[in-house]
Design a protein around this motif. Structure first.
Motif, short mmCIF file in Angstrom:
data_model
loop_
_atom_site.label_atom_id
_atom_site.label_comp_id
_atom_site.label_asym_id
_atom_site.label_seq_id
_atom_site.Cartn_x
_atom_site.Cartn_y
_atom_site.Cartn_z
N GLU A 1 1.24 -12.50 -9.18
CA GLU A 1 2.77 -11.84 -9.89
C GLU A 1 3.21 -10.87 -8.83
N LYS B 1 -1.36 -11.98 -12.42
CA LYS B 1 -0.79 -10.09 -12.36
C LYS B 1 -0.67 -10.27 -10.29
N ARG C 1 4.04 -15.46 -13.32
CA ARG C 1 3.59 -15.27 -14.84
C ARG C 1 3.96 -16.22 -15.51
#
Length: 286
Positions: free
Chosen positions: A203, A200, A195
């Motif tokens: 994540e 992304k 993060r």
């Protein structure tokens, strides 16, 4: 038997996470044989690797792998090249190993264990490769050591992406060993790093794995929330294969809750995405 010509070799950085989990079948292979499901994402696989014995010329090991190369850095490169010939790198993993390849991996791991005495610092991505080799050989203790060494090096280099990746792999080893609390602690640390650096995809993968851990601990509601969060990120970044994994895990979670209607709906949606990639193997396993 073939020999390996020693050339300059540098392993490229892989995507952030490489995880083997239990949510979907561990050895799920796409119909075209190019992808393998590892529980959180589809990985490139090396199916048609050369099964002939590997010969490495190096000076510190004798046996099936002969060693005549005296330069330690060349030894590292030779080991990496040999592992890649078998199909193991920080980016790809083989579907399975032949008995000959299993022996070769063991010999290569033994050779790699002699390297620290020469005082050479191994590139952390190469340490990750050795970790994957040890994991596929069932040597979780060695895998943990290699991933931990990679983590230490990444931290020294302030490579936060590499740090997140190695934390993820150590979490996976903890999960395999049944230490779900430690796996959760490590994957949450990896998630935080992903993060912070804005990764992304990393994540979403971490959230998916965290959902698996939470699910295994019996908290199906929290697991569902984590899978949904992972799915939402994957929709936004256009990761269709990732979407398929999150949706499938939501189906499994619904099945565990006894909601078979919802489970079937998620399974069918996952299969619809699967067909976009001609990965019809999922049909038989869902």
């Amino acid at each position: 038997m073939f020999s390996i010509q020693f050339v300059s070799f540098k392993i490229s950085k892989p995507s952030k996470s490489r995880l083997i989990t239990k949510s979907m079948p561990e050895s799920l292979i796409s119909a075209d044989g190019k992808w393998m499901w590892n529980g959180s994402e589809w990985l490139s696989v090396s199916k048609n690797v050369d099964s002939s014995p590997v010969t490495i010329q190096d000076s510190v090991h004798q046996g099936d792998i002969n060693i005549t190369q005296n330069n330690v850095e060349d030894m590292v490169s030779a080991i990496m090249i040999a592992l890649e010939k078998i199909g193991i790198s920080a980016r790809t993993i083989p579907i399975d190993l032949t008995p000959v390849q299993e022996t070769e991996v063991e010999e290569l791991l033994k050779a790699s264990e002699k390297l620290p005495r020469h005082g050479i610092e191994i590139d952390p991505w190469n340490e990750m490769t050795l970790g994957f080799a040890a994991k596929i050989a069932g040597r979780t203790h060695s895998a943990h050591r290699y991933f931990s060494q990679a983590l230490e090096s990444f931290r020294k280099k302030e490579d936060r992406g590499g740090e997140a990746s190695s934390l993820h792999q150590i979490a996976d080893i903890s999960y395999i060993r049944g230490d779900h609390s430690e796996a959760e602690r490590l994957i949450r640390e990896s998630l935080t790093l992903n993060r912070e650096i804005g990764d992304k995809k990393g994540e979403a993968i971490s959230l998916n794995f965290l959902g698996l851990i939470t699910q295994s601990q019996g908290d199906l509601t929290e697991a569902e929330n984590l899978y949904l969060e992972s799915w939402d990120i994957r929709i936004k970044i256009g990761d269709r294969r990732g979407e398929m994994s999150s949706i499938f895990n939501l189906g499994l979670n619904a099945k565990l809750r006894g909601d078979f209607v919802t489970a079937q709906r998620f399974y069918m949606e996952s299969l619809a995405i699967n067909r976009e990639f001609s990965d019809n193997t999922l049909l038989a396993n869902s």
